[in-house]
Design an enzyme around this catalytic site. Sequence first.
Site, PDB file in Angstrom:
ATOM      1  N   LYS A   1       0.833  -1.209   0.000  1.00 57.72           N
ATOM      2  CA  LYS A   1       0.000   0.000   0.000  1.00 57.72           C
ATOM      3  C   LYS A   1       0.866   1.257   0.000  1.00 57.72           C
ATOM      4  O   LYS A   1       0.575   2.227  -0.715  1.00 57.72           O
ATOM      5  CB  LYS A   1      -0.942  -0.030   1.209  1.00 57.72           C
ATOM      6  CG  LYS A   1      -2.010  -1.113   1.084  1.00 57.72           C
ATOM      7  CD  LYS A   1      -2.654  -1.481   2.409  1.00 57.72           C
ATOM      8  CE  LYS A   1      -3.592  -2.672   2.224  1.00 57.72           C
ATOM      9  NZ  LYS A   1      -4.130  -3.201   3.487  1.00 57.72           N
TER      10      LYS A   1
ATOM     11  N   GLN B   1      -4.437  -1.871   9.804  1.00 57.98           N
ATOM     12  CA  GLN B   1      -4.252  -3.197   9.226  1.00 57.98           C
ATOM     13  C   GLN B   1      -4.757  -4.291  10.174  1.00 57.98           C
ATOM     14  O   GLN B   1      -4.391  -4.327  11.347  1.00 57.98           O
ATOM     15  CB  GLN B   1      -2.769  -3.434   8.909  1.00 57.98           C
ATOM     16  CG  GLN B   1      -2.489  -4.742   8.192  1.00 57.98           C
ATOM     17  CD  GLN B   1      -3.084  -4.782   6.792  1.00 57.98           C
ATOM     18  OE1 GLN B   1      -2.992  -3.835   6.027  1.00 57.98           O
ATOM     19  NE2 GLN B   1      -3.692  -5.898   6.443  1.00 57.98           N
TER      20      GLN B   1
ATOM     21  N   ASP C   1     -11.367   2.108   4.150  1.00 57.20           N
ATOM     22  CA  ASP C   1     -11.615   0.668   4.048  1.00 57.20           C
ATOM     23  C   ASP C   1     -13.100   0.378   3.855  1.00 57.20           C
ATOM     24  O   ASP C   1     -13.481  -0.713   3.437  1.00 57.20           O
ATOM     25  CB  ASP C   1     -11.119  -0.052   5.308  1.00 57.20           C
ATOM     26  CG  ASP C   1      -9.819  -0.804   5.079  1.00 57.20           C
ATOM     27  OD1 ASP C   1      -9.524  -1.128   3.917  1.00 57.20           O
ATOM     28  OD2 ASP C   1      -9.108  -1.091   6.054  1.00 57.20           O
TER      29      ASP C   1
END
Length: 291
Positions: A52, A96, A119
Site C-alpha cells: 500500500k 491493518q 476501508d
Amino acid sequence: MTELISGKDISKQIKNEVQQEVARLKTQGLTPGLATILVGEDEASKVYIGQKTKTCEQLGIASFHHKLPIQATETELLNLVNKLNHDPKVHGILCQLPLPPHLNADKILLAISPDKDVDGFHLLNMGKLLSKKNMKEIEAEGMYLPCTPHGIIELLKRTKTPMSGAEAVVVGRSNIVGKPVALLLMAENATVTICHSGTRNLPEVVRRADILIAAIGKPKFITAEMVKPGAVVIDVGVNRLPEGLCGDVDFESVKAKAKAITPVPGGVGPMTIAMLMVNTLKAAKKLNGIN
C-alpha cells in the site's frame, strides 16, 4: 476459449486514472494522504502495508505509516486514531487487520472517522450501503465502498460482464467480502444468493450461478462439478499450500467450463489496493469540498 480476467492489468488502468487525478489536485495545492497503522510484527500484514505504501508513492499520494509494538494498549491505539482523525494532511486511515488478540478490532474501526474510513468498514458506511437500492443512489451518496467487493464489481464492469438480470451466487458471508459484494451485485440488478456452511445442497445452488464469487477461505473448494458451463468465476480466496498460493476455486478444472475466471494470484488481490487508492482520492476531494 476461457477468458483470464487479469486484476493486475485492470488495476493498472485504475491506478493510472487515480495518478492523473492526483496530479491535477496537486496543481490546486491538495495532496491526498493515506495513514496506515500496523500493530505488531505479523509478516503478512507487513507485506500488505508495504504494498500500500509503495502504491501511494507511485501515484503521488502522501503516505503516513505508524507502527506500534505488539504490546500497545487499546488507549494508545485509540489516541493515535484520534490524532489522525484531526490531521488535515490525512484523508484516509487504514488500520491493518488482524490486530493482536488483546485489542478490540470493532472498537478501533468505529473510532476511525467515517469521513476517513477508506476501508469502508465503519458501521455508518456499511449502513449507508445497506440502505441504497441501486448504484445510482450509491454514487450520489459518495460513500467509500469496501475495497475488495468494489474491486470485484470493477472487474465485472471492465470485462463487460452483464450483471443486470444475472443470477449471482456468493459463497461466503463475511462482513469484509461476502455481505457487501452481495449488496453491490443487487445494486447492479443481479439476483443474488449467498451460500455458507449451513446451505443445503450447496453444489446444486452454486451451479445456478451466471456469476460466481468464491470467498469462503477453503483451498480449491469450488470444483468443476459445481460450476455452470459459461459462468464467470471470481476467486477471492488466497490460501497457502506447500506447493504455493491457490484460491478457493480449483482453477485448472474450473477454467475448462467457465466463460471467464480470475487467477490466484493476480486476480482480485491487485484490485483491492487499487480501490483503496480510489477511496483515498475520493476522501481527499470530499474533505476539501471538491466534486
